[in-house]
Design an enzyme around this catalytic site. Structure first.
Site, PDB file in Angstrom:
ATOM      1  N   CYS A 187      45.132  38.622  44.663  1.00 52.89           N
ATOM      2  CA  CYS A 187      44.134  39.638  44.315  1.00 52.89           C
ATOM      3  C   CYS A 187      44.844  40.980  44.226  1.00 52.89           C
ATOM      4  CB  CYS A 187      42.991  39.671  45.326  1.00 52.89           C
ATOM      5  SG  CYS A 187      43.464  40.283  46.961  1.00 52.89           S
ATOM      6  N   ALA A 188      44.095  42.052  44.104  1.00 56.83           N
ATOM      7  CA  ALA A 188      44.705  43.363  43.909  1.00 56.83           C
ATOM      8  C   ALA A 188      45.412  43.870  45.155  1.00 56.83           C
ATOM      9  CB  ALA A 188      43.655  44.368  43.455  1.00 56.83           C
TER      10      ALA A 188
END
Length: 382
Positions: free
Chosen positions: A77-78
């Site tokens: 994910c980020a």
């Protein structure tokens, strides 16, 4: 008996080894679709799918048929948090070998892999630092206890620590041009260590700080063994772009020439003004150099450009045979190729230029956010 779900962190450094060593790894990227399509972890043996996090809030059962039954699964994910949540759910299904990317894509964007390019004459060494998540390439020349860094990235601690491990003191930091895709760490590192920061003066018209003017035919000596870095004025990507010949064998081409493409002339909004300079550098100035020089660019655009051990390089003569940007013989066609239908600009490129001029001073978190995404410095990075 209840089995506790287990999942583990995997660092950006570890993921890099999977890419460079061509080991299989399956990635479940839970960022939104636009971010995934714009920029993701890639490699010859990397398989990935994109399922946004919000689609997995109620569980992962609906995607289990898309995930291989065996082998390592890395959730990305980020920043990290969402991937930990999804990795835990995968582990609870009984799936073994589940990992999440520690620090998320932000960590992937910042990791640097040092790769030895060559031993230089009289005991010197040349290293390339591969920023695999963004496509940036930096260099360090080491000789007789002294070092010079070229196109230093903002993660300056990596260069400082590496030089210390090699028993060298950084005496020079050099930028081939005023960068627009990433924030330079050259001035910051030079100020911290008392080194000299070099910048081409034609790119420095608006800078707010002092620097050493890097002029054509300038020679910078590293160490007592006369490993010379010779500057070659090579405008086109910017009006001040300057290349270097190191040890009479290596051409550090900045963002003028890449392995599979050439530099774009439009990031300062002056493409029509600079296209002639770009052509002259590539088709005339570089033609005067030895075909045996090994080209070491400041960026790569595709994972396919990484060679043995992750090194990005090519013989100049081979590039004149194989690089499409060096084989557009009609001048009008060349002008169209480098000014029309270009890839989108690097993220926050105007703010990055302003930062590199010293006009604005974003925080560390702001700098990190400005640099997220690919570099997009070449005309064929689509």
């Amino acid at each position: 008996m209840t089995t506790t779900a287990t999942y583990q962190p995997m660092t950006a450094k570890e993921v890099t080894r999977y890419v460079l060593d061509k080991q299989p790894l399956f990635i479940l990227d839970v960022r939104n679709e636009g971010d995934y399509n714009d920029w993701r972890i890639e490699g010859e043996t990397i398989e990935s799918i994109n399922v946004p996090y919000f689609e997995l809030l109620e569980g992962v059962e609906g995607i289990m048929d898309r995930i291989p039954a065996e082998g390592k699964v890395l959730v990305v994910c980020a920043k990290e948090g969402s991937s930990m949540f999804v990795a835990e759910q995968l582990a609870e299904t009984g799936r073994a070998e589940v990992f999440y990317l520690q620090g998320g894509m932000k960590a992937w964007s910042e990791y640097l892999e040092p790769v030895k390019v060559a031993d230089l004459k009289d005991g010197g060494e040349l290293y390339q630092f591969v920023r695999i998540g963004k496509g940036c390439l930096s260099y360090m020349v080491i000789s007789n206890g002294e070092a010079a860094t070229i196109d230093t990235l903002r993660m300056t601690d990596v260069f400082e620590q590496f030089a210390a491990e090699k028993g060298a003191t950084i005496k020079h930091t050099i930028d081939t041009h005023l960068h627009a895709d990433h924030i330079s760490g050259g001035r910051q590192l030079a100020e911290k260590l008392g080194a000299t920061y070099w910048l081409p003066p034609k790119d420095a018209g608006e800078v707010t700080f002092e620097y050493a003017a890097l002029n054509d035919a300038e020679e910078i000596t590293v160490g007592d063994t006369q490993i010379k870095i010779q500057a070659i004025y090579s405008p086109g990507h910017t009006i001040g772009s300057t290349s270097f010949v190191v040890d009479d064998r290596y051409l550090l081409s900045g963002d003028i020439l890449f392995v599979e493409s050439i530099g774009r002339p439009d990031l300062a909004g002056l493409a029509e003004d600079w296209v002639g300079d770009l052509r002259n550098t590539l088709y005339n100035r570089y033609k005067e150099l030895s075909e045996e020089l090994v080209v070491l660019p400041a960026h790569f655009g595709k994972i396919t450009e990484l060679g043995e051990g992750g090194k990005v390089s090519a013989r100049l003569g081979d590039l004149y045979q194989n690089n499409p940007g060096l084989n557009i013989h009609d001048e009008a066609e060349f002008r169209r190729a480098v000014t029309e239908n270009l890839p989108q600009h690097p993220n926050s490129y105007q703010q990055i230029r302003q930062t590199n001029m010293g006009k604005i001073a974003p925080t560390s978190d702001e700098q990190r956010e400005m640099e997220i995404g690919p570099n997009r410095c070449a005309i064929h990075d689509k």
